[in-house]
Enzyme design. Structure first.
Site, short mmCIF file in Angstrom:
data_model
loop_
_atom_site.label_atom_id
_atom_site.label_comp_id
_atom_site.label_asym_id
_atom_site.label_seq_id
_atom_site.Cartn_x
_atom_site.Cartn_y
_atom_site.Cartn_z
N LYS A 277 0.82 -1.22 0.00
CA LYS A 277 0.00 0.00 0.00
C LYS A 277 0.85 1.27 0.00
CE LYS A 277 -4.34 -1.94 1.38
NZ LYS A 277 -5.37 -2.17 2.39
N ARG A 312 -3.23 -10.29 4.84
CA ARG A 312 -3.63 -10.31 3.43
C ARG A 312 -2.47 -9.81 2.59
NH1 ARG A 312 -6.02 -6.74 -0.20
NH2 ARG A 312 -7.61 -7.65 -1.56
N1 HH2 Z 1 -7.36 -3.88 0.92
C1 HH2 Z 1 -7.71 -3.89 -0.37
C2 HH2 Z 1 -8.78 -4.68 -0.82
N2 HH2 Z 1 -9.46 -5.46 0.03
N3 HH2 Z 1 -9.79 -6.29 2.22
C3 HH2 Z 1 -9.47 -6.29 3.51
N4 HH2 Z 1 -10.14 -7.07 4.37
N5 HH2 Z 1 -8.45 -5.52 4.00
C4 HH2 Z 1 -7.71 -4.71 3.19
O1 HH2 Z 1 -6.81 -4.01 3.70
C5 HH2 Z 1 -8.05 -4.67 1.80
C6 HH2 Z 1 -9.12 -5.49 1.34
C7 HH2 Z 1 -6.94 -3.05 -1.34
O2 HH2 Z 1 -5.87 -3.78 -1.87
P1 HH2 Z 1 -5.87 -4.48 -3.32
O3 HH2 Z 1 -6.95 -5.53 -3.39
O4 HH2 Z 1 -4.52 -4.99 -3.59
O5 HH2 Z 1 -6.13 -3.32 -4.33
P2 HH2 Z 1 -7.40 -2.83 -5.15
O6 HH2 Z 1 -8.45 -2.45 -4.17
O7 HH2 Z 1 -6.89 -1.68 -5.97
O8 HH2 Z 1 -7.87 -3.98 -6.00
#
Ligand code: HH2
Length: 334
Positions: A277, A312
């Protein structure tokens, strides 16, 4: 009102009388007592109110069939064109299938499949588009694996289709923002992760403010647990997440990470998602998310040292290796 944050340790030098956290790999002899507007002070564990001590110490039931007595790794599989770190890489069903296979081979305990980016400024996606993205990946993973598959969605309609295809956990970053989500999770009898977010992804990074970020997020999650239970979701099916990067400045993210053991007082497993992040890029001085792996590993291990049950991550092989060496070199395994 007082809040109690266990000051967690792990390893073999556990003194008599130390309290086990949630039946897991950490223990504590003292806790920080926190109050709004005053400095924290440290008290012995035996002075923590009995009800909170019970919530801190009681073993957690398995999440989607897996025990959380040792740290668990949730692998991220984004089938989106626009995720902040891997957007477009696994959008095509054959690539998503191959990546799912790789994450499982690299040691994933849970596969978290998402079809909508929630990065700051992201535009919402229709349920139909989201379903079309995630369904092939869920089906492909379920055909080859009987481990937990999580659906990362804010929409009950998407979660319903995902569950029918074999998803066994709902990862709801809006924490019941969809009025239908509570009834769906209760009816399906599946675990749900309730995450803290300020506003929505489109607007959440516009000048976020808190009175006290750690305590405000704690109160929010306590209220969401209450709301989930009022929908009929059983307490053993609830996981909480402070939502790193969701409506938070760098200082907010660091306060949450440094105080993350506070959330164990909610009595349910804690999930942490910091992988790649923006704040890791800021402190680690890199704009490129793929270059944030070392910082992501450091944050993952810091969370595990504070008893966080589920981490995660994007980089499964690297995190698995880091965890193995952390456990071996601290004796921090159960
Ligand atoms: N962060 C993201 C998405 N889902 N779910 C939980 N429970 N906790 C988190 O911190 C979290 C999440 C964002 O990360 P990412 O899926 O890599 O990116 P994007 O939202 O751009 O797909």
């Amino acid at each position: 009102m007082s809040y109690y944050r266990p000051l967690l340790q792990s390893g073999p030098d556990r003194p008599d009388g130390a309290v086990s956290l949630a039946g897991g790999w950490t223990w504590f002899t003292h806790a920080a007592q926190l109050r709004r507007g005053s400095a924290p002070f440290v008290i012995p564990a035996r002075e923590v109110p009995a009800e909170i001590l019970e919530r801190l110490s009681r073993p957690r039931p398995p999440v989607a069939g897996i025990e959380t007595t040792s740290p668990r790794l949730m692998a991220i599989l984004n089938t989106t064109p626009d995720s902040f770190s891997d957007g477009g890489r696994f959008e095509a069903p054959d690539r998503a299938g191959a990546q799912g296979r790789r994450l499982i081979a690299d040691g994933a305990d849970i596969l978290d499949i998402g079809g909508e980016s929630t990065r700051p400024g992201a535009a919402p996606v229709s349920p139909g588009d989201e379903i079309a993205r995630v369904l092939p990946a869920i089906r492909a993973a379920r055909a080859e694996w009987d481990g937990p598959i999580s659906i990362d969605t804010r929409k009950a309609e998407v979660a319903r289709v995902a569950i029918d295809a074999g998803a066994s956990l709902i990862n709801d970053v809006s924490a019941l923002g969809d009025p239908e989500m509570g009834a769906l999770a209760a009816g399906a009898g599946l675990p749900i992760c309730l995450m803290h977010m300020r506003g929505d992804p489109e607007s959440m990074q516009r000048d976020p403010h808190y009175d006290d970020v750690l305590l405000d997020v704690y109160d929010f999650l306590a209220a969401k647990i209450f709301e989930a239970e009022s929908h009929g979701i059983r307490p053993e099916n609830i996981v909480v997440d402070p939502g790193i990067g969701f409506g938070k400045t760098l200082a907010h993210n660091l306060a949450l990470l440094q105080g993350v053991s506070l959330f164990h007082a909610l009595g349910v497993p804690v999930l942490l998602g910091a992988s790649r992040k923006g704040f890791i890029g800021t402190l680690g001085r890199t704009d490129t998310p793929a270059q944030r792996v070392p910082g992501s590993l450091a944050v993952a291990l810091a969370g595990i040292a504070q008893g966080v049950q589920i981490i995660r991550v994007h980089d499964m092989a690297e995190t698995r290796q880091a965890l193995c060496l952390w456990q071996a070199s601290t004796g921090g395994m159960t």
